[in-house]
Design a protein around this motif. Structure first.
Motif, mmCIF file in Angstrom:
data_model
loop_
_atom_site.group_PDB
_atom_site.id
_atom_site.type_symbol
_atom_site.label_atom_id
_atom_site.label_comp_id
_atom_site.label_asym_id
_atom_site.label_seq_id
_atom_site.Cartn_x
_atom_site.Cartn_y
_atom_site.Cartn_z
ATOM 1 N N THR A 179 36.897 37.694 40.211
ATOM 2 C CA THR A 179 37.950 38.164 38.907
ATOM 3 C C THR A 179 37.978 39.754 38.947
ATOM 4 O O THR A 179 36.539 40.592 38.683
ATOM 5 C CB THR A 179 37.708 36.611 38.211
ATOM 6 N N ILE A 180 38.870 40.156 38.220
ATOM 7 C CA ILE A 180 38.878 40.662 37.408
ATOM 8 C C ILE A 180 39.497 40.784 35.898
ATOM 9 O O ILE A 180 39.992 40.058 35.714
ATOM 10 C CB ILE A 180 39.506 41.916 37.870
ATOM 11 N N ASP A 181 37.975 41.235 35.090
ATOM 12 C CA ASP A 181 38.538 40.911 33.444
ATOM 13 C C ASP A 181 39.597 39.608 33.159
ATOM 14 O O ASP A 181 39.976 39.881 32.563
ATOM 15 C CB ASP A 181 39.682 41.822 32.918
ATOM 16 N N PRO A 182 38.813 38.759 34.223
ATOM 17 C CA PRO A 182 38.544 37.321 33.124
ATOM 18 C C PRO A 182 38.851 36.842 32.074
ATOM 19 O O PRO A 182 38.049 37.751 31.025
ATOM 20 C CB PRO A 182 37.713 36.271 33.722
ATOM 21 N N VAL A 196 41.164 36.664 45.899
ATOM 22 C CA VAL A 196 41.247 38.411 45.232
ATOM 23 C C VAL A 196 42.392 37.625 44.026
ATOM 24 O O VAL A 196 43.250 38.323 44.400
ATOM 25 C CB VAL A 196 40.992 39.316 46.188
ATOM 26 N N ASP A 197 41.172 38.500 43.242
ATOM 27 C CA ASP A 197 42.574 38.771 42.021
ATOM 28 C C ASP A 197 42.856 39.559 41.772
ATOM 29 O O ASP A 197 41.765 40.822 42.412
ATOM 30 C CB ASP A 197 41.444 38.302 41.026
ATOM 31 N N THR A 198 43.931 40.638 41.228
ATOM 32 C CA THR A 198 44.036 41.753 41.183
ATOM 33 C C THR A 198 44.362 42.487 39.557
ATOM 34 O O THR A 198 44.292 41.823 38.603
ATOM 35 C CB THR A 198 45.566 42.515 41.761
ATOM 36 N N LYS A 248 47.809 35.804 37.019
ATOM 37 C CA LYS A 248 46.821 35.612 37.985
ATOM 38 C C LYS A 248 45.558 35.447 38.085
ATOM 39 O O LYS A 248 45.120 34.864 39.065
ATOM 40 C CB LYS A 248 46.847 37.493 38.514
ATOM 41 N N THR A 249 44.881 35.934 37.336
ATOM 42 C CA THR A 249 43.067 35.135 37.471
ATOM 43 C C THR A 249 42.696 34.326 37.581
ATOM 44 O O THR A 249 42.415 34.057 37.901
ATOM 45 C CB THR A 249 42.597 35.814 36.270
ATOM 46 N N THR A 250 44.196 33.281 36.506
ATOM 47 C CA THR A 250 43.615 31.997 36.124
ATOM 48 C C THR A 250 43.984 31.367 37.438
ATOM 49 O O THR A 250 44.118 30.426 38.365
ATOM 50 C CB THR A 250 45.145 31.217 35.209
#
Ligand SMILES: Nc1ncnc2c1ncn2[C@@H]1O[C@H](COP(=O)(O)OP(=O)(O)O)[C@@H](O)[C@H]1O
Ligand SMILES: [Mg+2]
Length: 390
Positions: free
Chosen positions: A45-48, A150-152, A23-25
């Motif tokens: 991003t969240i916790d990349p 938006v990343d989740t 997801k982040t990628t």
């Protein structure tokens, strides 16, 4: 419809899915594409992964978007026609900012210093999800960006993200809060428990969730927060307006594993129930199946029964070395079986999706995707014109 059209046609794109699927990628890659296409783009991003964070210039956690300098693009051979801003979700910071915005001025310091609040803002289930949505709303309201990706959060159940605002709303619901205002606590813990079993249950749940048993803190927190709660439901409604808005597109990221595809299917069903319909699917880390055209009779499948034949070909190509040839041929047959299994599952998954939802596949790259060049290399797969599932 193609994924290209989905991203081009929406101002907000949410990358959702189970944990660890990419997801982040994918969020970062979609955002990079937007900036290359000339849009002023921000990715939340969240916790990349650490190396991705570094290449997005996110060494430190701070809740304002930072622009990726032209020099960084240049060093990777990229020239964005627009711009790319990146930020990382700072959960605690976002809660504090929310309190500062909405709490009555005289209550602010008291809330921020309250141990129960400090604990709640870090550990409340759904808190990270809610804050991601809150940040999204702020970015959307700022009007500063043409594309917000938006990343989740890395929850196992992606649905948590979609339901977070309402769960927070339920938790903060006035009927709950009224049990916590000071007068009740003067009676003390045991008396309170006697008043109502459900209250006792609730308190135990809160104790379990937060590890804090000091009722005075909890009571004081809710008393000082009461002004804030008045604004909360409106805020939650606003969050759902943004998530359900015509300018928002949900893209589900999944891997081709059976369990993950099942989760994605469930998520897609739930999304339509929640009126946040799925607009695209990215199947990430898919193994490509080699399908030689000439193997007519048995179709194009390659299986273990072909190992000897392939080994002979490989051996000729290597000029001998039968051991290597055999190992390579076996490895290839196994890989084919893996890829074949994936493509069967993918076919089945596509059949269950709403029509017109584009599905794209991204291969499993040999290396982690952690710099701008690698993110750009995903574009051919994401936007290469893959058509909707028929
Ligand atoms: N297509 C891919 N090929 C190879 N590695 C990938 C691919 N997509 C993602 N990765 C790697 O997988 C790891 C997890 O990806 P990430 O985007 O952080 O997943 P999530 O955000 O869903 O937890 C990262 O190290 C990332 O570089
Ligand atoms: Mg992630």
């Amino acid at each position: 419809m193609t994924l290209r059209e989905v991203v081009a046609g929406h101002r907000i794109v949410v990358s959702a899915g189970s944990g660890g699927v990419g997801k982040t990628t994918v969020a970062a890659s979609l955002a990079l594409w937007g900036s290359l296409q000339g849009r002023r783009t921000v990715v939340l991003t969240i916790d990349p992964a650490k190396r991705l964070a570094t290449s997005l210039g996110l060494e430190t956690l701070d809740s304002v978007p930072r622009e990726i300098p032209a020099a960084v693009f240049g060093a990777q051979g990229l020239t964005p026609a627009g711009s790319l801003w990146a930020m990382m979700l700072d959960q605690k910071g976002a809660w504090d900012a929310l309190v500062e915005r909405h709490a009555p001025p005289e209550a602010r310091a008291r809330i921020l210093e309250n141990p129960f609040y400090q604990h709640l803002s870090q550990t409340f289930a759904g808190s990270q999800e809610y804050m991601a949505i809150e940040q999204l709303c702020l970015l959307a309201e700022s009007g500063d960006y043409d594309l917000i990706v938006v990343d989740t959060p890395p929850t196992r159940h992606a649905l948590d993200f979609l339901e977070a605002p309402q769960r927070l709303g339920d938790f903060l619901d006035k009927s709950v809060i009224k049990w916590f205002v000071k007068p009740y606590f003067n009676a003390g813990w045991s008396a309170l428990r006697a008043v109502n079993r459900s209250v006792g249950f609730l308190l135990r749940r809160i104790e379990q969730a937060t590890g804090i048993s000091a009722l005075a803190e909890i009571s004081d927190f809710f008393t000082s927060m009461s002004g804030l709660f008045d604004n909360f439901q409106a805020r939650i409604d606003k969050a759902y307006d943004v998530l359900r808005g015509a300018e928002t597109a949900f893209v589900v990221v999944s891997s081709p594993e059976e369990q993950v595809l099942e989760d994605a299917e469930y998520l897609s069903t739930k999304m339509s129930e929640l009126r946040m319909p799925l607009k695209g699917v990215v199947l990430n880390r898919v193994h490509h199946e080699f399908r030689p055209a000439r193997r007519g009779r048995r179709g194009a499948e390659v299986g273990p029964e072909d190992v000897q034949e392939i080994a002979a070909v490989v051996e000729r190509a290597l000029g001998g070395r039968p051991g290597d040839a055999e190992e390579l041929a076996t490895n290839f047959a196994d890989y084919q079986a893996l890829a074949r299994g994936e493509s069967l599952r993918i076919e089945q998954f596509r059949a269950g999706l709403p029509r017109r939802v584009p599905v794209v596949t991204v291969p499993n790259f040999a290396r982690d995707v952690h710099d701008l060049a690698a993110l750009a290399a995903m574009h051919a797969h994401l936007f290469g014109g893959a058509r909707a599932a028929a």
